[in-house]
Design an enzyme around this catalytic site. Sequence first.
Site, PDB file in Angstrom:
ATOM      1  N   ASP A  25       0.831  -1.209   0.000  1.00  0.00           N
ATOM      2  CA  ASP A  25       0.000   0.000   0.000  1.00  0.00           C
ATOM      3  C   ASP A  25       0.868   1.262   0.000  1.00  0.00           C
ATOM      4  O   ASP A  25       1.956   1.257   0.572  1.00  0.00           O
ATOM      5  CB  ASP A  25      -0.895  -0.031   1.250  1.00  0.00           C
ATOM      6  CG  ASP A  25      -2.127   0.827   1.078  1.00  0.00           C
ATOM      7  OD1 ASP A  25      -2.297   1.436  -0.006  1.00  0.00           O
ATOM      8  OD2 ASP A  25      -2.916   0.917   2.033  1.00  0.00           O
ATOM      9  N   GLU A  72     -11.971  -5.002  -5.473  1.00  0.00           N
ATOM     10  CA  GLU A  72     -12.478  -3.619  -5.337  1.00  0.00           C
ATOM     11  C   GLU A  72     -11.663  -2.626  -6.170  1.00  0.00           C
ATOM     12  O   GLU A  72     -12.119  -1.521  -6.445  1.00  0.00           O
ATOM     13  CB  GLU A  72     -12.438  -3.171  -3.862  1.00  0.00           C
ATOM     14  CG  GLU A  72     -13.459  -3.852  -2.956  1.00  0.00           C
ATOM     15  CD  GLU A  72     -13.105  -5.299  -2.645  1.00  0.00           C
ATOM     16  OE1 GLU A  72     -11.903  -5.619  -2.545  1.00  0.00           O
ATOM     17  OE2 GLU A  72     -14.029  -6.133  -2.528  1.00  0.00           O
ATOM     18  N   ASN A  73     -10.442  -3.023  -6.548  1.00  0.00           N
ATOM     19  CA  ASN A  73      -9.575  -2.082  -7.277  1.00  0.00           C
ATOM     20  C   ASN A  73     -10.089  -1.720  -8.670  1.00  0.00           C
ATOM     21  O   ASN A  73      -9.624  -0.746  -9.266  1.00  0.00           O
ATOM     22  CB  ASN A  73      -8.137  -2.625  -7.387  1.00  0.00           C
ATOM     23  CG  ASN A  73      -7.361  -2.542  -6.091  1.00  0.00           C
ATOM     24  OD1 ASN A  73      -6.473  -3.351  -5.820  1.00  0.00           O
ATOM     25  ND2 ASN A  73      -7.677  -1.553  -5.268  1.00  0.00           N
ATOM     26  N   GLU A 211       1.098 -13.380  12.391  1.00  0.00           N
ATOM     27  CA  GLU A 211       1.583 -12.152  13.045  1.00  0.00           C
ATOM     28  C   GLU A 211       1.452 -11.004  12.058  1.00  0.00           C
ATOM     29  O   GLU A 211       1.767 -11.156  10.872  1.00  0.00           O
ATOM     30  CB  GLU A 211       3.066 -12.315  13.441  1.00  0.00           C
ATOM     31  CG  GLU A 211       3.306 -13.355  14.498  1.00  0.00           C
ATOM     32  CD  GLU A 211       2.657 -13.011  15.832  1.00  0.00           C
ATOM     33  OE1 GLU A 211       2.592 -11.813  16.174  1.00  0.00           O
ATOM     34  OE2 GLU A 211       2.193 -13.937  16.518  1.00  0.00           O
TER      35      GLU A 211
HETATM   36  C1  FPP Z   1      -1.834   0.064  -3.516  1.00  0.00           C
HETATM   37  O1  FPP Z   1      -1.285   1.368  -3.432  1.00  0.00           O
HETATM   38  C2  FPP Z   1      -1.203  -0.658  -4.622  1.00  0.00           C
HETATM   39  C3  FPP Z   1      -1.865  -1.281  -5.648  1.00  0.00           C
HETATM   40  C4  FPP Z   1      -3.327  -1.316  -5.771  1.00  0.00           C
HETATM   41  C5  FPP Z   1      -1.115  -1.944  -6.750  1.00  0.00           C
HETATM   42  C6  FPP Z   1      -0.001  -2.834  -6.283  1.00  0.00           C
HETATM   43  C7  FPP Z   1       0.749  -3.327  -7.456  1.00  0.00           C
HETATM   44  C8  FPP Z   1       2.083  -3.303  -7.566  1.00  0.00           C
HETATM   45  C9  FPP Z   1       3.018  -2.849  -6.511  1.00  0.00           C
HETATM   46  C10 FPP Z   1       2.722  -3.844  -8.795  1.00  0.00           C
HETATM   47  C11 FPP Z   1       3.024  -5.297  -8.585  1.00  0.00           C
HETATM   48  C12 FPP Z   1       3.501  -5.920  -9.811  1.00  0.00           C
HETATM   49  C13 FPP Z   1       3.406  -7.233 -10.122  1.00  0.00           C
HETATM   50  C14 FPP Z   1       4.062  -7.730 -11.323  1.00  0.00           C
HETATM   51  C15 FPP Z   1       2.619  -8.200  -9.337  1.00  0.00           C
HETATM   52  P1  FPP Z   1      -2.256   2.590  -3.689  1.00  0.00           P
HETATM   53  O2  FPP Z   1      -2.279   2.879  -5.147  1.00  0.00           O
HETATM   54  O3  FPP Z   1      -3.591   2.298  -3.099  1.00  0.00           O
HETATM   55  O4  FPP Z   1      -1.543   3.752  -2.916  1.00  0.00           O
HETATM   56  P2  FPP Z   1      -2.288   4.946  -2.163  1.00  0.00           P
HETATM   57  O5  FPP Z   1      -3.065   4.328  -1.051  1.00  0.00           O
HETATM   58  O6  FPP Z   1      -1.149   5.782  -1.695  1.00  0.00           O
HETATM   59  O7  FPP Z   1      -3.146   5.628  -3.170  1.00  0.00           O
END
Ligand code: FPP
Length: 266
Positions: A25, A72-73, A211
């Site tokens: 996150d 949800e994304n 944990e």
């Molecule tokens: C949450 O941060 C992150 C995500 C919804 C995407 C996570 C995906 C990656 C890190 C890429 C992974 C890649 C592979 C190949 C599996 P956010 O966007 O909600 O951050 P915020 O809360 O600061 O807005």
Amino acid sequence: MSLYSVLPDDLNPQCLPNHVAVIMDGNGRWANQRGLPRVVGHRQGAKILKDLLRCCKDWGIGALTAYAFSTENWRRPTSEVDFLMVLFEKMLRKELKEMHREGVCIRFIGELEALSPSLQAEIKRAMEETADNTGIDFNVAINYGSRSEIVQACQQVAQKVERGELSSEAISEEILSQHLYTAGSDPDLLIRTSGEQRLSNFLLWQLAYTEMYFTRAFWPDFDRGEFHRALQTYQQRDRRFGNAKDGVTEAKNQVAKRVKEPVLTA
Ligand code: FPP
């Protein structure tokens, strides 16, 4: 040899988590703080995930499960969703060979049928090619929701009862567990970055005795040093699994005692 390429001295190799799960996150906030588009945070986040996987392997951890995209994304702006889907596909294309060489067994968990046909094809290829690898298990949750996973597991078990393959009395935690995507491998440690302290529909069943470690660091800053701190905290925890004192803790104390004992020389 660079710092953190091997397990740091202060960590006990006998008491590492076998399975680590991460809720990645804070990518958007990391980018915002730098005046960059949110997607730059996701790109940096993908690099961090890649290094964490290698770190887990270097340090002797058996499995890493990452929450890459929840059910949800899809509510995010289309441009961001599209970027993430392309990022997953590109990463797979680019990194598969190397991951395979390093012995990574990749699995994707979630409702994968909703993904684009080209991403599904890459996922299928990656899972098939790496299925026999034993270096480290790497589970990526995409279009994943834990409640839906549990409902599906219940439906599969109910179908077995309807077909007469199972009696309703025989339904157990073990059986339900086996019908989840993770099939019986529960994380020992869950890490969530960016200061949020909730599970967001991730592995609700599997995290029953896990944990939890929450850090303010944004995911794109979660480097090996941060992971080291998470493991230091984990090793200070007393995992009892509902008992007064369990075997794991006992073993941990024994090893800690051995480490501290002075070596006697003649
Ligand atoms: C949450 O941060 C992150 C995500 C919804 C995407 C996570 C995906 C990656 C890190 C890429 C992974 C890649 C592979 C190949 C599996 P956010 O966007 O909600 O951050 P915020 O809360 O600061 O807005």
